[in-house]
Design an enzyme around this catalytic site. Sequence first.
Site, short mmCIF file in Angstrom:
data_model
loop_
_atom_site.label_atom_id
_atom_site.label_comp_id
_atom_site.label_asym_id
_atom_site.label_seq_id
_atom_site.Cartn_x
_atom_site.Cartn_y
_atom_site.Cartn_z
N HIS A 129 59.44 52.82 25.78
CA HIS A 129 59.98 51.51 25.42
C HIS A 129 60.91 51.00 26.52
O HIS A 129 60.85 49.83 26.92
CB HIS A 129 60.81 51.59 24.13
CG HIS A 129 60.07 51.95 22.90
ND1 HIS A 129 60.48 52.96 22.05
CD2 HIS A 129 58.94 51.44 22.33
CE1 HIS A 129 59.66 53.04 21.02
NE2 HIS A 129 58.71 52.15 21.16
N LYS A 187 57.09 51.30 4.76
CA LYS A 187 57.24 52.37 5.75
C LYS A 187 58.72 52.50 6.12
O LYS A 187 59.19 51.78 7.00
CB LYS A 187 56.39 52.01 6.98
CG LYS A 187 55.99 53.21 7.82
CD LYS A 187 55.01 52.80 8.92
CE LYS A 187 55.71 52.60 10.25
NZ LYS A 187 54.87 52.04 11.29
N ARG A 208 49.21 51.38 25.89
CA ARG A 208 49.05 52.75 26.40
C ARG A 208 47.59 53.12 26.52
O ARG A 208 47.16 53.70 27.51
CB ARG A 208 49.74 53.74 25.44
CG ARG A 208 51.24 53.67 25.49
CD ARG A 208 51.88 54.30 24.27
NE ARG A 208 51.67 53.46 23.08
CZ ARG A 208 52.27 53.64 21.93
NH1 ARG A 208 53.11 54.64 21.78
NH2 ARG A 208 52.05 52.83 20.93
N SER A 267 57.18 57.46 19.60
CA SER A 267 58.29 57.79 18.70
C SER A 267 57.92 58.90 17.73
O SER A 267 58.76 59.73 17.38
CB SER A 267 58.74 56.55 17.92
OG SER A 267 59.23 55.57 18.80
P1 ADP Z 1 55.10 50.08 16.37
O1 ADP Z 1 55.87 50.44 15.16
O2 ADP Z 1 54.59 48.69 16.43
O3 ADP Z 1 54.09 51.12 16.82
P2 ADP Z 1 56.75 51.09 18.42
O4 ADP Z 1 58.22 51.18 18.22
O5 ADP Z 1 56.01 52.37 18.39
O6 ADP Z 1 56.21 50.05 17.43
O7 ADP Z 1 56.41 50.38 19.78
C1 ADP Z 1 56.81 49.06 20.08
C2 ADP Z 1 56.05 48.62 21.32
O8 ADP Z 1 56.31 49.53 22.37
C3 ADP Z 1 54.54 48.57 21.17
O9 ADP Z 1 54.05 47.47 21.89
C4 ADP Z 1 54.08 49.83 21.82
O10 ADP Z 1 52.78 49.71 22.34
C5 ADP Z 1 55.10 49.95 22.93
N1 ADP Z 1 55.23 51.33 23.40
C6 ADP Z 1 55.58 52.39 22.66
N2 ADP Z 1 55.58 53.51 23.41
C7 ADP Z 1 55.20 53.13 24.67
C8 ADP Z 1 54.96 53.83 25.90
N3 ADP Z 1 55.11 55.14 25.98
N4 ADP Z 1 54.58 53.10 26.97
C9 ADP Z 1 54.41 51.78 26.85
N5 ADP Z 1 54.59 51.07 25.73
C10 ADP Z 1 54.97 51.73 24.64
#
Ligand code: ADP
Length: 161
Positions: free
Chosen positions: A24, A48, A97, A135
């Site tokens: 992120h 959720k 990703r 995450s």
């Molecule tokens: P969600 O609950 O929508 O999955 P996340 O908190 O997991 O949200 O992710 C928010 C954004 O960050 C999404 O666009 C996700 O693709 C991006 N993201 C998460 N991890 C990575 C990573 N390792 N590299 C690039 N983008 C990421």
Amino acid sequence: MLNREEMIKRAVFPGSFDPITKGHENIIRRALPLFDEIIVAIGLNIEKKGYFKLEDRIFWIKTVFADCNKIKVTSYSGLTVDFCKSVEASYILRGLRTSADFEFERTVGQVNKKLYPAIETVFLLTTPEYTSVNSSIVRDVYKNGGDVSLFIPDGVTLKGK
Ligand code: ADP
């Protein structure tokens, strides 16, 4: 109403950030030159419930970007496009990703565009070393006592549960 060229370029980066990861952080830092302001927005989902407390998730993101006044952090409930309208953001920022991310994001992005034609979703490709960082893996490592510092931004110390 100002047209898109005159408006400040404000993006919303929506997600769960449960917790924020290096993936992120990397997307946000790389997006900084593209926008005047980025609102990191934690979407609240009634079905959720998050693992970490909302106030901790917000605090960790604020800690990471304490030196950057272009970054704002907040939470929202309801549709992402409605939140974008309420804060006058014309862009949604997302990270890509994998091809699975792409298929999911294409649907969401196209639905958002239908709901709010003025919105543009901007995708940044993940930096290769962060492709496997997410995450849910961080939560698993944390729950099992592993070293999460490899995956979360410097300066963040996870706590809770
Ligand atoms: P969600 O609950 O929508 O999955 P996340 O908190 O997991 O949200 O992710 C928010 C954004 O960050 C999404 O666009 C996700 O693709 C991006 N993201 C998460 N991890 C990575 C990573 N390792 N590299 C690039 N983008 C990421």
